[in-house]
Write a protein that holds these residues in place. Structure first.
Motif, short mmCIF file in Angstrom:
data_model
loop_
_atom_site.label_atom_id
_atom_site.label_comp_id
_atom_site.label_asym_id
_atom_site.label_seq_id
_atom_site.Cartn_x
_atom_site.Cartn_y
_atom_site.Cartn_z
N VAL A 230 88.53 77.84 45.55
CA VAL A 230 87.78 77.53 44.33
C VAL A 230 86.28 77.69 44.57
O VAL A 230 85.55 78.18 43.70
CB VAL A 230 88.12 76.11 43.85
N PHE A 231 85.81 77.29 45.74
CA PHE A 231 84.38 77.42 46.05
C PHE A 231 83.95 78.88 46.02
O PHE A 231 82.89 79.21 45.44
CB PHE A 231 84.11 76.82 47.43
N SER A 232 84.71 79.75 46.64
CA SER A 232 84.33 81.16 46.69
C SER A 232 84.29 81.77 45.29
O SER A 232 83.37 82.52 44.95
CB SER A 232 85.31 81.93 47.58
N MET A 233 85.27 81.44 44.46
CA MET A 233 85.29 81.99 43.11
C MET A 233 84.17 81.40 42.25
O MET A 233 83.58 82.09 41.41
CB MET A 233 86.66 81.75 42.47
N THR A 234 83.86 80.12 42.46
CA THR A 234 82.75 79.50 41.72
C THR A 234 81.42 80.13 42.11
O THR A 234 80.57 80.42 41.25
CB THR A 234 82.71 77.99 42.00
N LEU B 291 82.80 74.53 34.53
CA LEU B 291 83.81 75.38 33.88
C LEU B 291 84.55 76.23 34.90
O LEU B 291 85.79 76.36 34.85
CB LEU B 291 83.13 76.27 32.83
N SER B 292 83.82 76.82 35.82
CA SER B 292 84.46 77.64 36.86
C SER B 292 85.40 76.80 37.71
O SER B 292 86.52 77.21 38.02
CB SER B 292 83.40 78.30 37.74
N THR B 293 84.95 75.60 38.06
CA THR B 293 85.76 74.74 38.91
C THR B 293 87.04 74.31 38.21
O THR B 293 88.14 74.39 38.79
CB THR B 293 84.96 73.50 39.33
N PHE B 294 86.94 73.86 36.98
CA PHE B 294 88.14 73.41 36.25
C PHE B 294 89.11 74.55 36.02
O PHE B 294 90.32 74.39 36.19
CB PHE B 294 87.74 72.79 34.91
N PHE B 295 88.60 75.72 35.66
CA PHE B 295 89.47 76.85 35.38
C PHE B 295 90.21 77.31 36.64
O PHE B 295 91.44 77.45 36.64
CB PHE B 295 88.66 78.00 34.79
N PHE B 296 89.46 77.56 37.71
CA PHE B 296 90.09 78.07 38.92
C PHE B 296 90.96 77.00 39.60
O PHE B 296 91.96 77.34 40.23
CB PHE B 296 89.02 78.57 39.89
N SER B 297 90.60 75.73 39.48
CA SER B 297 91.43 74.67 40.04
C SER B 297 92.78 74.60 39.32
O SER B 297 93.83 74.47 39.96
CB SER B 297 90.72 73.33 39.94
#
Length: 239
Positions: free
Chosen positions: A84-88, A220-226
């Protein structure tokens, strides 16, 4: 560097050895500019973020080990954090959100948010597997009792080899059914939670303030990818 500049400005230090090539006693002045200040701030942010992430991952590992009590599910849950960190960070680079003092606390908080959904799914799957094992052991005990009465004692069976092969197939099938059960039961709650969180934060994308906009992008990125990791990637690893 700030210390050297303060000394230069106050006149306490007139000459400072060069940090690049110290030859023949050469000396040079060190000027502290806005670029140096940005570099120092970036180094501080990166160092602080690294320490905070390491501490958070260690604490998350301890909590996952206590509540899940299974090595591989706990490992799979922890792998959600770097993913998730890398995608965020990728989304932040695309939209132009940089690391700053106001984004650092948000990134640290997202470390815990990134494993929240996966921990729920993993716990539901493990709970279903334990229930299936207890039910299978109870059914096996009842079957052995019936066979013992029919054969006049003894729990043996003439199809032990076949039972062993069927047992492995049933175990694999039971693991897959437990994953499906956990995905259906807890997956709905995770989906509803992720959707409501994303809808509520989306409004902040239209904010004029840069910190508020950066906060919205990161969350938003964190919630979506999580949610994506917990609903689609984690079940395939647990199956």
């Amino acid at each position: 560097m700030r210390y050297l500049t303060d000394n230069l400005n106050s006149g306490e230090v007139a000459l400072i050895p060069s940090t690049s090539n110290i030859t023949n006693g050469d000396y040079t002045f060190v000027a502290y500019s806005a670029v140096n200040e940005e570099v120092d701030e970036a180094e501080t942010i990166v160092d602080s973020l690294g320490i905070a992430v390491i501490i958070t991952v260690a604490a998350t590992a301890v909590v996952a080990a206590i509540f899940l009590r299974a090595f591989f599910p706990s490992l799979f849950v922890l792998l959600t954090i770097p993913s998730v960190f890398s995608m965020t960070f990728g989304i932040m680079a695309i939209v132009g959100v940089q690391l700053a003092t106001f984004t650092l606390p948000v990134l640290v908080m997202t470390t815990g948010v990134s494993v929240d959904y996966s921990a729920h799914i993993a716990h539901a799957v493990l709970h279903a597997q334990k229930k299936a094992k207890r039910a299978k052991a109870r059914d096996r005990h009842q079957l052995n009792a019936v066979v013992s009465v029919r054969d006049g004692g003894g729990y043996g069976s003439s199809d032990e080899g076949t039972d062993a092969g069927e047992g492995e197939e049933r175990q694999e099938e039971g693991r897959e059914m437990a994953v499906i059960y956990g995905w259906k039961t807890m997956g709905r709650a995770v989906t509803k939670s992720a959707v409501t969180s994303v809808v509520g934060i989306t409004v902040c994308l239209f904010a004029v303030s840069l910190p508020v906009y950066a906060l919205a992008v990161i969350l938003l990125s964190t919630f979506f990818f999580s949610a994506f990791q917990s609903l689609f990637v984690l079940p395939s690893l647990l199956a």
